[in-house]
Design a protein around this motif. Structure first.
Motif, PDB file in Angstrom:
ATOM      1  N   ASN A  53     -40.066   5.060  13.503  1.00 56.19           N
ATOM      2  CA  ASN A  53     -39.423   3.754  13.382  1.00 56.19           C
ATOM      3  C   ASN A  53     -40.460   2.641  13.253  1.00 56.19           C
ATOM      4  OD1 ASN A  53     -37.189   1.992  13.284  1.00 56.19           O
ATOM      5  ND2 ASN A  53     -37.468   1.513  15.446  1.00 56.19           N
ATOM      6  N   GLU A  54     -41.475   2.663  14.112  1.00 56.36           N
ATOM      7  CA  GLU A  54     -42.526   1.649  14.063  1.00 56.36           C
ATOM      8  C   GLU A  54     -43.279   1.711  12.731  1.00 56.36           C
ATOM      9  OE1 GLU A  54     -42.061   3.709  16.608  1.00 56.36           O
ATOM     10  OE2 GLU A  54     -41.986   2.553  18.461  1.00 56.36           O
ATOM     11  N   ARG A  55     -43.563   2.933  12.287  1.00 58.97           N
ATOM     12  CA  ARG A  55     -44.286   3.098  11.021  1.00 58.97           C
ATOM     13  C   ARG A  55     -43.464   2.587   9.848  1.00 58.97           C
ATOM     14  NH1 ARG A  55     -44.530   8.630   9.457  1.00 58.97           N
ATOM     15  NH2 ARG A  55     -43.349   8.115   7.620  1.00 58.97           N
ATOM     16  N   HIS A  56     -42.165   2.879   9.851  1.00 56.23           N
ATOM     17  CA  HIS A  56     -41.296   2.421   8.770  1.00 56.23           C
ATOM     18  C   HIS A  56     -41.251   0.891   8.713  1.00 56.23           C
ATOM     19  CE1 HIS A  56     -37.979   2.203   5.972  1.00 56.23           C
ATOM     20  NE2 HIS A  56     -37.346   1.415   6.816  1.00 56.23           N
ATOM     21  N   ILE A  57     -41.119   0.251   9.851  1.00 53.03           N
ATOM     22  CA  ILE A  57     -41.067  -1.215   9.898  1.00 53.03           C
ATOM     23  C   ILE A  57     -42.384  -1.809   9.389  1.00 53.03           C
ATOM     24  CG2 ILE A  57     -40.922  -3.194  11.455  1.00 53.03           C
ATOM     25  CD1 ILE A  57     -39.000  -1.466  13.168  1.00 53.03           C
ATOM     26  N   TYR A  58     -43.520  -1.230   9.806  1.00 48.29           N
ATOM     27  CA  TYR A  58     -44.826  -1.730   9.372  1.00 48.29           C
ATOM     28  C   TYR A  58     -45.013  -1.532   7.863  1.00 48.29           C
ATOM     29  CZ  TYR A  58     -49.835  -1.979   8.645  1.00 48.29           C
ATOM     30  OH  TYR A  58     -51.078  -2.286   8.143  1.00 48.29           O
ATOM     31  N   GLU A  59     -44.681  -0.346   7.361  1.00 50.52           N
ATOM     32  CA  GLU A  59     -44.857  -0.074   5.935  1.00 50.52           C
ATOM     33  C   GLU A  59     -43.938  -0.929   5.074  1.00 50.52           C
ATOM     34  OE1 GLU A  59     -44.418   4.144   5.543  1.00 50.52           O
ATOM     35  OE2 GLU A  59     -46.494   4.526   6.178  1.00 50.52           O
ATOM     36  N   LYS A  60     -42.756  -1.235   5.563  1.00 44.92           N
ATOM     37  CA  LYS A  60     -41.851  -2.122   4.825  1.00 44.92           C
ATOM     38  C   LYS A  60     -42.445  -3.522   4.734  1.00 44.92           C
ATOM     39  CE  LYS A  60     -37.210  -3.954   4.667  1.00 44.92           C
ATOM     40  NZ  LYS A  60     -36.164  -4.508   5.461  1.00 44.92           N
ATOM     41  N   CYS A  61     -43.019  -3.998   5.811  1.00 49.44           N
ATOM     42  CA  CYS A  61     -43.654  -5.312   5.813  1.00 49.44           C
ATOM     43  C   CYS A  61     -44.811  -5.343   4.818  1.00 49.44           C
ATOM     44  CB  CYS A  61     -44.147  -5.651   7.220  1.00 49.44           C
ATOM     45  SG  CYS A  61     -44.959  -7.247   7.367  1.00 49.44           S
ATOM     46  N   GLU A  62     -45.652  -4.323   4.819  1.00 46.94           N
ATOM     47  CA  GLU A  62     -46.770  -4.251   3.875  1.00 46.94           C
ATOM     48  C   GLU A  62     -46.268  -4.198   2.433  1.00 46.94           C
ATOM     49  OE1 GLU A  62     -50.054  -4.464   4.107  1.00 46.94           O
ATOM     50  OE2 GLU A  62     -50.010  -4.764   6.265  1.00 46.94           O
ATOM     51  N   TYR A  63     -45.204  -3.444   2.183  1.00 43.09           N
ATOM     52  CA  TYR A  63     -44.629  -3.345   0.841  1.00 43.09           C
ATOM     53  C   TYR A  63     -44.144  -4.715   0.375  1.00 43.09           C
ATOM     54  CZ  TYR A  63     -41.305  -2.200  -2.851  1.00 43.09           C
ATOM     55  OH  TYR A  63     -40.622  -2.166  -4.033  1.00 43.09           O
ATOM     56  N   GLU A  64     -43.483  -5.452   1.261  1.00 46.51           N
ATOM     57  CA  GLU A  64     -42.994  -6.784   0.890  1.00 46.51           C
ATOM     58  C   GLU A  64     -44.152  -7.727   0.573  1.00 46.51           C
ATOM     59  OE1 GLU A  64     -40.585  -7.759   4.252  1.00 46.51           O
ATOM     60  OE2 GLU A  64     -38.862  -6.606   3.506  1.00 46.51           O
ATOM     61  N   LEU A  65     -45.255  -7.609   1.299  1.00 47.16           N
ATOM     62  CA  LEU A  65     -46.422  -8.440   1.001  1.00 47.16           C
ATOM     63  C   LEU A  65     -47.008  -8.104  -0.372  1.00 47.16           C
ATOM     64  CD1 LEU A  65     -48.469  -8.657   4.325  1.00 47.16           C
ATOM     65  CD2 LEU A  65     -47.237 -10.469   3.173  1.00 47.16           C
ATOM     66  N   VAL A  66     -47.088  -6.817  -0.679  1.00 46.65           N
ATOM     67  CA  VAL A  66     -47.618  -6.404  -1.981  1.00 46.65           C
ATOM     68  C   VAL A  66     -46.722  -6.908  -3.107  1.00 46.65           C
ATOM     69  CG1 VAL A  66     -48.059  -4.407  -3.461  1.00 46.65           C
ATOM     70  CG2 VAL A  66     -48.877  -4.418  -1.125  1.00 46.65           C
ATOM     71  N   MET A  67     -45.417  -6.766  -2.938  1.00 48.67           N
ATOM     72  CA  MET A  67     -44.493  -7.234  -3.976  1.00 48.67           C
ATOM     73  C   MET A  67     -44.586  -8.748  -4.153  1.00 48.67           C
ATOM     74  SD  MET A  67     -43.360  -4.536  -5.194  1.00 48.67           S
ATOM     75  CE  MET A  67     -42.177  -5.180  -6.330  1.00 48.67           C
TER      76      MET A  67
END
Length: 101
Positions: A53-67
């Motif tokens: 869960n923590e990893r998914h939330i972190y990776e989603k945040c990073e993905y949004e920054l990249v986009m």
């Protein structure tokens, strides 16, 4: 602290990131999510299925920054192309067009 050009604010302070030993390249707008993820990873001996869960939330945040950065770069490229096109129309051609051509 606000990062110019980004919609996400910096939540984690420099002191929190230093205390949590977050590497410098990872000190971005998602660092406040990386800190609990790394704590979970250490507590669970880095078992990949324990902190999903923590990893998914972190990776989603990073993905949004990249986009977000990709969209900003696309806008910059479009503005440069428009600027280049407007300058190209006002130039004098090297080979003039004749009246019959």
């Amino acid at each position: 602290m606000e990062v110019p050009g980004s919609s996400k604010p910096m939540v984690a302070t420099q002191e929190e990131m230093v205390e949590a030993r977050v590497p410098i390249p990872y000190r971005d707008q998602c660092a406040h999510l990386l800190i609990p993820l790394n704590k979970c990873r250490h507590a669970e001996f880095f078992l990949p299925w324990k902190c999903e869960n923590e990893r998914h939330i972190y990776e989603k945040c990073e993905y949004e920054l990249v986009m977000e950065r990709m969209l900003q770069m696309q806008k910059i490229r479009e503005a440069e192309a428009k600027h280049k096109q407007s300058h190209k129309q006002g130039t004098i051609p090297l080979i003039p067009k004749t009246a019959n051509a």
